[in-house]
Each structure stands twice: as C-alpha cells, then as structure tokens.
Enzyme design. Structure first.
Site, mmCIF file in Angstrom:
data_model
loop_
_atom_site.group_PDB
_atom_site.id
_atom_site.type_symbol
_atom_site.label_atom_id
_atom_site.label_comp_id
_atom_site.label_asym_id
_atom_site.label_seq_id
_atom_site.Cartn_x
_atom_site.Cartn_y
_atom_site.Cartn_z
ATOM 1 N N SER A 67 43.216 -47.893 -81.677
ATOM 2 C CA SER A 67 42.933 -46.482 -81.381
ATOM 3 C C SER A 67 41.446 -46.195 -81.133
ATOM 4 O O SER A 67 40.935 -45.159 -81.547
ATOM 5 C CB SER A 67 43.492 -45.578 -82.486
ATOM 6 O OG SER A 67 44.911 -45.667 -82.497
ATOM 7 N N GLY A 103 47.658 -48.154 -81.165
ATOM 8 C CA GLY A 103 48.471 -47.238 -80.373
ATOM 9 C C GLY A 103 48.958 -46.014 -81.139
ATOM 10 O O GLY A 103 49.855 -45.313 -80.677
ATOM 11 N N LYS A 131 47.935 -54.430 -71.619
ATOM 12 C CA LYS A 131 49.326 -54.610 -72.121
ATOM 13 C C LYS A 131 50.320 -54.543 -70.958
ATOM 14 O O LYS A 131 50.073 -55.110 -69.895
ATOM 15 C CB LYS A 131 49.621 -53.564 -73.195
ATOM 16 C CG LYS A 131 48.564 -53.504 -74.291
ATOM 17 C CD LYS A 131 48.993 -52.689 -75.467
ATOM 18 C CE LYS A 131 47.865 -52.648 -76.487
ATOM 19 N NZ LYS A 131 48.230 -52.051 -77.739
ATOM 20 N N ASN A 165 42.613 -54.386 -73.007
ATOM 21 C CA ASN A 165 43.961 -54.970 -73.016
ATOM 22 C C ASN A 165 44.919 -53.981 -72.352
ATOM 23 O O ASN A 165 45.280 -52.979 -72.951
ATOM 24 C CB ASN A 165 44.366 -55.245 -74.482
ATOM 25 C CG ASN A 165 45.791 -55.760 -74.599
ATOM 26 O OD1 ASN A 165 46.434 -56.095 -73.604
ATOM 27 N ND2 ASN A 165 46.280 -55.834 -75.831
ATOM 28 N N GLU A 209 51.303 -57.141 -81.362
ATOM 29 C CA GLU A 209 52.589 -56.894 -80.678
ATOM 30 C C GLU A 209 53.338 -58.199 -80.458
ATOM 31 O O GLU A 209 54.571 -58.228 -80.451
ATOM 32 C CB GLU A 209 52.342 -56.113 -79.370
ATOM 33 C CG GLU A 209 52.017 -54.656 -79.676
ATOM 34 C CD GLU A 209 51.078 -53.975 -78.704
ATOM 35 O OE1 GLU A 209 50.828 -54.504 -77.613
ATOM 36 O OE2 GLU A 209 50.580 -52.876 -79.057
ATOM 37 N N HIS A 234 48.114 -61.399 -80.796
ATOM 38 C CA HIS A 234 48.075 -59.923 -80.810
ATOM 39 C C HIS A 234 49.221 -59.413 -81.681
ATOM 40 O O HIS A 234 50.304 -59.993 -81.699
ATOM 41 C CB HIS A 234 48.187 -59.376 -79.377
ATOM 42 C CG HIS A 234 47.963 -57.899 -79.336
ATOM 43 N ND1 HIS A 234 48.967 -57.006 -79.624
ATOM 44 C CD2 HIS A 234 46.845 -57.170 -79.100
ATOM 45 C CE1 HIS A 234 48.465 -55.776 -79.544
ATOM 46 N NE2 HIS A 234 47.191 -55.845 -79.234
ATOM 47 N N GLU A 277 42.323 -56.003 -85.909
ATOM 48 C CA GLU A 277 43.116 -54.890 -85.397
ATOM 49 C C GLU A 277 44.214 -54.548 -86.407
ATOM 50 O O GLU A 277 45.298 -55.152 -86.364
ATOM 51 C CB GLU A 277 43.788 -55.283 -84.080
ATOM 52 C CG GLU A 277 42.838 -55.671 -82.977
ATOM 53 C CD GLU A 277 43.477 -55.490 -81.605
ATOM 54 O OE1 GLU A 277 42.988 -54.665 -80.855
ATOM 55 O OE2 GLU A 277 44.482 -56.144 -81.327
HETATM 56 P P1 PGA Z 1 45.080 -49.319 -78.766
HETATM 57 O O1 PGA Z 1 45.443 -50.871 -78.731
HETATM 58 O O2 PGA Z 1 43.640 -49.188 -78.332
HETATM 59 O O3 PGA Z 1 46.036 -48.682 -77.782
HETATM 60 O O4 PGA Z 1 45.288 -48.846 -80.153
HETATM 61 C C1 PGA Z 1 44.520 -51.843 -79.155
HETATM 62 C C2 PGA Z 1 45.107 -53.222 -78.959
HETATM 63 O O5 PGA Z 1 46.319 -53.383 -79.109
HETATM 64 O O6 PGA Z 1 44.386 -54.180 -78.677
#
Ligand code: PGA
Length: 253
Positions: free
Chosen positions: A215, A178, A15, A13, A102, A100, A172
């Site tokens: 992460s 993140g 983003k 992803n 976010e 997701h 997740e």
């Molecule tokens: P990250 O994000 O690997 O940066 O923690 C995972 C995601 O949002 O799918």
C-alpha cells in the site's frame, strides 16, 4: 522530499492488472517522462509476461530495468505453462521477483520452492528480489519476526552468492498488500534492521538493498524513504497508473 540517500529504488509490480495494450501505453508514458526523474532513482518494472518483451524494448532505451513477476526453476522441458529464469533473461530482464506473497498464499508456494527459484535466478544471471512478510494472523500472534526470519533463512540456505550480484529483499507484510493499510514506517524500519542483520550473517559481503512494499502511495512513500535501512519501495496498485506512479517518483528529489 527530504530523503538523503544517493540511490532510491522504485520497483513497479504490475501483477495481472494491465493487458498488453495497457502495459505498452503505460511503459511509453513512463519513458516519455524519464528526463524529469531524479537521477537518484533506480527503477524497475515487472510487467505481465505477455507484454514483457515490448515493454523491455521501450524501457531499456531510457535506462529503466525490467523483471519477471515469477519464474520456474527448471531451464527447459515439459512444464506446460511455465516460464524459466533463462527465458526471462533472454527477453532482456535484469530482475525476478521471488516468493511474492500472492505466489506464496494464492499459489501455495513454499519456502522450499522459493529456495529453488533463488538458485535458478542466480544461475540465469538475474538478480532476485526476494519478498517476505507475515500474515495478519501471524502478526496478531506476535510471530512477525519469526516468520520473516524463517523465510529468509530458507531462501538463502547454502547459497553461494555470486560476486558483484545485487541482493534485493522486499519486506511486504501480507496484510498491507493491496489493502490500503500500509505498515507503520517505524515498524517497517525495525523489520528492515532485523533483515539487514540476518543477511549480514547469511550472505556476508552482499550489501543488500531493502525495499518496503504494501500500500505504498504518493502520500506515504516519503515516510518510508526517510528511514535508514529502507532503500526504496516495491509498489503494486499505485504503479499501474501514470498519475500515482509519477506522484511516487516525484517524491524523490
Ligand atoms: P500494493 O502491492 O502496492 O498494491 O499494496 C505491493 C506488492 O504486492 O508488491
């Protein structure tokens, strides 16, 4: 890497991390490396919408799928700034992320919105990658299982699953995304077992694919892939740089 699975899903992803040029450069760099990848890997990349079309062209040629980071559930019309599932299908996507964290927490997407998006994705002949997970506050209040169950029940309520359509769910935890604070793999495995059980009732016969996200790095991905019920990883930050993405890919032998 010790995992014994026949197929390992690695989903990237990107983003809003990469601009048009950066996306194309990374896609080409990944495409150049594919002959060295384990044949077990099933990879999909979710680029930013503006770079999606050229990225799809590059990755399709080497057997890597692409997907939308988000869709709107109406096909066409006066919805300034939105992109429908049909439009992503037309651009060559196979998958679409839905719900997701976010989207849920920054853009206030509700479980009801998620349900509408799942349906639109299915109608457009795409495969949804449903993302679920609890916030740190919910975890501290011991509500992890309850929250995830509510998210999953809402997403698949009264859905007739198309025959032979993949079903992908990513667990997740919001606090792990993140932040560098990845979820303990044993806890992730427990959540995956619970999700699998739920899906067997809600979407019988679908044989779901379950990903862990939050992460994931080259150093920890093996611990997740080793666990039963964890079929792969959805990776954000570490998928946006060639060296860390290759580090993850190379853990799968
Ligand atoms: P990250 O994000 O690997 O940066 O923690 C995972 C995601 O949002 O799918």
């Amino acid at each position: 890497m010790p995992n014994k699975k026949d197929l390992v899903y690695l989903f990237a992803n990107w983003k809003m991390y990469l601009d048009y040029d950066e996306s194309n450069i990374l896609a080409n760099a990944i495409a150049n490396e594919t002959s060295n990848f384990s044949k077990k890997i099933k990879m999909a990349v979710f680029p930013g919408a503006l770079a999606l079309y050229p990225v799809v062209q590059v990755l399709n040629d080497v057997g890597i799928e692409s997907g939308a980071q988000n869709i709107y559930w109406v096909d066409k019309g006066g919805y300034t700034g939105e992109i429908s599932a049909q439009m992503y299908k037309g651009a060559g996507c196979k998958y679409a992320l839905v719900g997701h964290s976010e989207r849920r927490h920054i853009f206030n997407e509700t479980n009801h919105d998620v349900r509408q998006k799942i349906e639109a994705v299915l109608v457009a002949d795409l495969t949804p990658v449903l993302c679920v997970g609890e916030t740190s506050d919910e975890r501290e209040k011991n509500k992890t299982e309850e929250v995830v169950e509510i998210q999953i029940r809402a997403a698949f309520q009264n859905i007739v699953w198309p025959e032979n359509r993949e079903l992908v769910v990513a667990y997740e935890p919001v606090w792990a995304i993140g932040t560098g604070k990845a979820c303990d793999p044993i806890e992730a495995q427990k959540m995956h077992a619970l999700i699998k059980k739920l899906l067997s009732v809600l979407v019988p016969g679908a044989n779901p694919v379950l990903l862990y996200g939050g992460s994931v790095r080259p150093e920890n991905v093996g611990e997740y892939l080793d666990k039963p019920n964890i079929d792969g990883a959805l990776v954000g930050g570490a998928s946006t740089k060639l060296d860390s993405w290759m580090g993850i890919i190379n853990r799968v032998k």
